[in-house]
Design a protein around this motif. Structure first.
Motif, short mmCIF file in Angstrom:
data_model
loop_
_atom_site.label_atom_id
_atom_site.label_comp_id
_atom_site.label_asym_id
_atom_site.label_seq_id
_atom_site.Cartn_x
_atom_site.Cartn_y
_atom_site.Cartn_z
N ILE A 11 0.85 -1.18 0.00
CA ILE A 11 0.00 0.00 0.00
C ILE A 11 0.89 1.23 0.00
O ILE A 11 1.92 1.27 0.68
CB ILE A 11 -0.94 -0.02 1.22
N ALA A 12 0.50 2.25 -0.76
CA ALA A 12 1.30 3.48 -0.88
C ALA A 12 1.49 4.16 0.47
O ALA A 12 0.62 4.10 1.34
CB ALA A 12 0.61 4.43 -1.86
N ASP A 13 2.64 4.82 0.62
CA ASP A 13 2.91 5.62 1.82
C ASP A 13 1.77 6.58 2.08
O ASP A 13 1.25 7.20 1.15
CB ASP A 13 4.19 6.44 1.62
N GLY A 14 1.38 6.70 3.34
CA GLY A 14 0.36 7.65 3.71
C GLY A 14 -1.06 7.20 3.47
O GLY A 14 -2.00 7.91 3.78
N THR A 15 -1.24 6.02 2.89
CA THR A 15 -2.58 5.50 2.63
C THR A 15 -3.03 4.66 3.82
O THR A 15 -2.28 3.84 4.33
CB THR A 15 -2.58 4.63 1.36
N ASP A 16 -4.24 4.87 4.26
CA ASP A 16 -4.80 4.10 5.36
C ASP A 16 -5.08 2.68 4.89
O ASP A 16 -5.81 2.48 3.92
CB ASP A 16 -6.08 4.77 5.86
N TYR A 17 -4.51 1.70 5.58
CA TYR A 17 -4.64 0.30 5.18
C TYR A 17 -6.11 -0.12 5.11
O TYR A 17 -6.54 -0.74 4.14
CB TYR A 17 -3.88 -0.60 6.17
N ASP A 18 -6.88 0.24 6.13
CA ASP A 18 -8.28 -0.19 6.18
C ASP A 18 -9.11 0.43 5.06
O ASP A 18 -9.98 -0.23 4.50
CB ASP A 18 -8.89 0.15 7.54
N VAL A 19 -8.83 1.67 4.71
CA VAL A 19 -9.55 2.33 3.62
C VAL A 19 -9.24 1.63 2.30
O VAL A 19 -10.12 1.34 1.50
CB VAL A 19 -9.20 3.84 3.55
N SER A 20 -7.97 1.35 2.08
CA SER A 20 -7.56 0.68 0.86
C SER A 20 -8.18 -0.72 0.78
O SER A 20 -8.67 -1.14 -0.26
CB SER A 20 -6.04 0.59 0.78
N ARG A 44 -2.62 -9.94 5.94
CA ARG A 44 -1.81 -8.75 6.19
C ARG A 44 -0.45 -9.21 6.68
O ARG A 44 -0.35 -9.92 7.68
CB ARG A 44 -2.49 -7.85 7.22
N THR A 45 0.61 -8.82 5.99
CA THR A 45 1.94 -9.30 6.31
C THR A 45 2.81 -8.25 7.00
O THR A 45 3.86 -8.58 7.54
CB THR A 45 2.65 -9.82 5.05
N SER A 46 2.40 -6.98 6.97
CA SER A 46 3.07 -5.90 7.71
C SER A 46 2.13 -4.70 7.72
O SER A 46 0.99 -4.79 7.25
CB SER A 46 4.41 -5.53 7.05
N ASP A 47 2.60 -3.58 8.20
CA ASP A 47 1.76 -2.38 8.24
C ASP A 47 1.28 -1.96 6.86
O ASP A 47 0.20 -1.39 6.72
CB ASP A 47 2.52 -1.21 8.87
N ARG A 48 2.09 -2.22 5.84
CA ARG A 48 1.77 -1.75 4.49
C ARG A 48 1.69 -2.85 3.44
O ARG A 48 1.53 -2.57 2.26
CB ARG A 48 2.81 -0.72 4.05
N VAL A 82 -2.48 0.66 -4.16
CA VAL A 82 -1.60 -0.48 -3.90
C VAL A 82 -0.84 -0.84 -5.16
O VAL A 82 -1.25 -0.50 -6.27
CB VAL A 82 -2.38 -1.72 -3.40
N ARG A 83 0.30 -1.49 -4.98
CA ARG A 83 1.06 -1.95 -6.14
C ARG A 83 1.44 -3.40 -5.96
O ARG A 83 1.72 -3.86 -4.85
CB ARG A 83 2.28 -1.08 -6.40
N LEU A 84 1.41 -4.12 -7.05
CA LEU A 84 1.80 -5.52 -7.08
C LEU A 84 3.31 -5.61 -6.90
O LEU A 84 4.06 -4.93 -7.60
CB LEU A 84 1.39 -6.15 -8.41
N THR A 85 3.76 -6.43 -5.95
CA THR A 85 5.20 -6.58 -5.72
C THR A 85 5.72 -7.96 -6.07
O THR A 85 6.92 -8.16 -6.15
CB THR A 85 5.57 -6.26 -4.26
N GLY A 86 4.81 -8.92 -6.28
CA GLY A 86 5.24 -10.26 -6.65
C GLY A 86 4.08 -11.18 -6.94
O GLY A 86 2.95 -10.93 -6.55
N GLU A 87 4.40 -12.25 -7.68
CA GLU A 87 3.37 -13.24 -8.00
C GLU A 87 4.00 -14.61 -8.16
O GLU A 87 5.06 -14.75 -8.77
CB GLU A 87 2.63 -12.85 -9.29
N MET A 88 3.35 -15.58 -7.58
CA MET A 88 3.72 -16.98 -7.74
C MET A 88 2.45 -17.74 -8.06
O MET A 88 1.37 -17.35 -7.63
CB MET A 88 4.33 -17.56 -6.46
N ASN A 89 2.56 -18.83 -8.80
CA ASN A 89 1.37 -19.62 -9.08
C ASN A 89 1.77 -21.04 -9.42
O ASN A 89 2.91 -21.29 -9.82
CB ASN A 89 0.54 -18.98 -10.19
N GLY A 90 0.82 -21.93 -9.24
CA GLY A 90 1.09 -23.31 -9.59
C GLY A 90 -0.01 -24.26 -9.16
O GLY A 90 -0.95 -23.87 -8.45
N GLU A 91 0.13 -25.47 -9.60
CA GLU A 91 -0.83 -26.51 -9.28
C GLU A 91 -0.63 -26.99 -7.84
O GLU A 91 0.50 -27.17 -7.39
CB GLU A 91 -0.64 -27.69 -10.23
N VAL A 92 -1.71 -27.21 -7.15
CA VAL A 92 -1.65 -27.76 -5.79
C VAL A 92 -1.28 -29.23 -5.91
O VAL A 92 -1.92 -29.98 -6.66
CB VAL A 92 -3.01 -27.60 -5.07
#
Length: 96
Positions: A11-20, A44-48, A82-92
């Motif tokens: 989530i962008a700096d200064g953006t409220d997590y709950d609002v986003s 949620r993995t950290s504040d942002r 928000v911005r995408l920072t990574g992606e993983m995918n695959g078959e279970v």
């Protein structure tokens, strides 16, 4: 077996997590379900930062939804702050 996509987001700096997250809960997650996802979980993995785990019935369903997902991702940065920072995918391959 099912297919899973795990994406990480910041989530962008200064953006409220709950609002986003409100827009994501109300708009983005239902849209993934409409595209065929069985379940979407956001952790949620950290504040942002968050990780989204999307479970699909199979890779074909996920691949069919790809164009719509990419169109939404193009808007997410400006609309949800928000911005995408990574992606993983695959078959279970195992689950309990």
């Amino acid at each position: 077996m099912s297919y899973v996509t795990i994406t990480t987001w910041e989530i962008a700096d200064g953006t409220d997590y709950d609002v986003s997250m409100r827009n994501i809960r109300e708009k983005r997650l239902p849209a993934l379900k409409e595209l065929g996802a069985n379940r979407v979980t956001v952790v949620r993995t950290s504040d942002r930062t968050s990780a989204a785990i999307t479970e699909w019935p199979d890779q074909v369903t996920r691949d069919t939804a790809e164009a719509a997902i990419e169109a939404v991702r193009a808007k997410v940065h400006t609309e949800d702050m928000v911005r995408l920072t990574g992606e993983m995918n695959g078959e279970v391959v195992a689950e309990v």
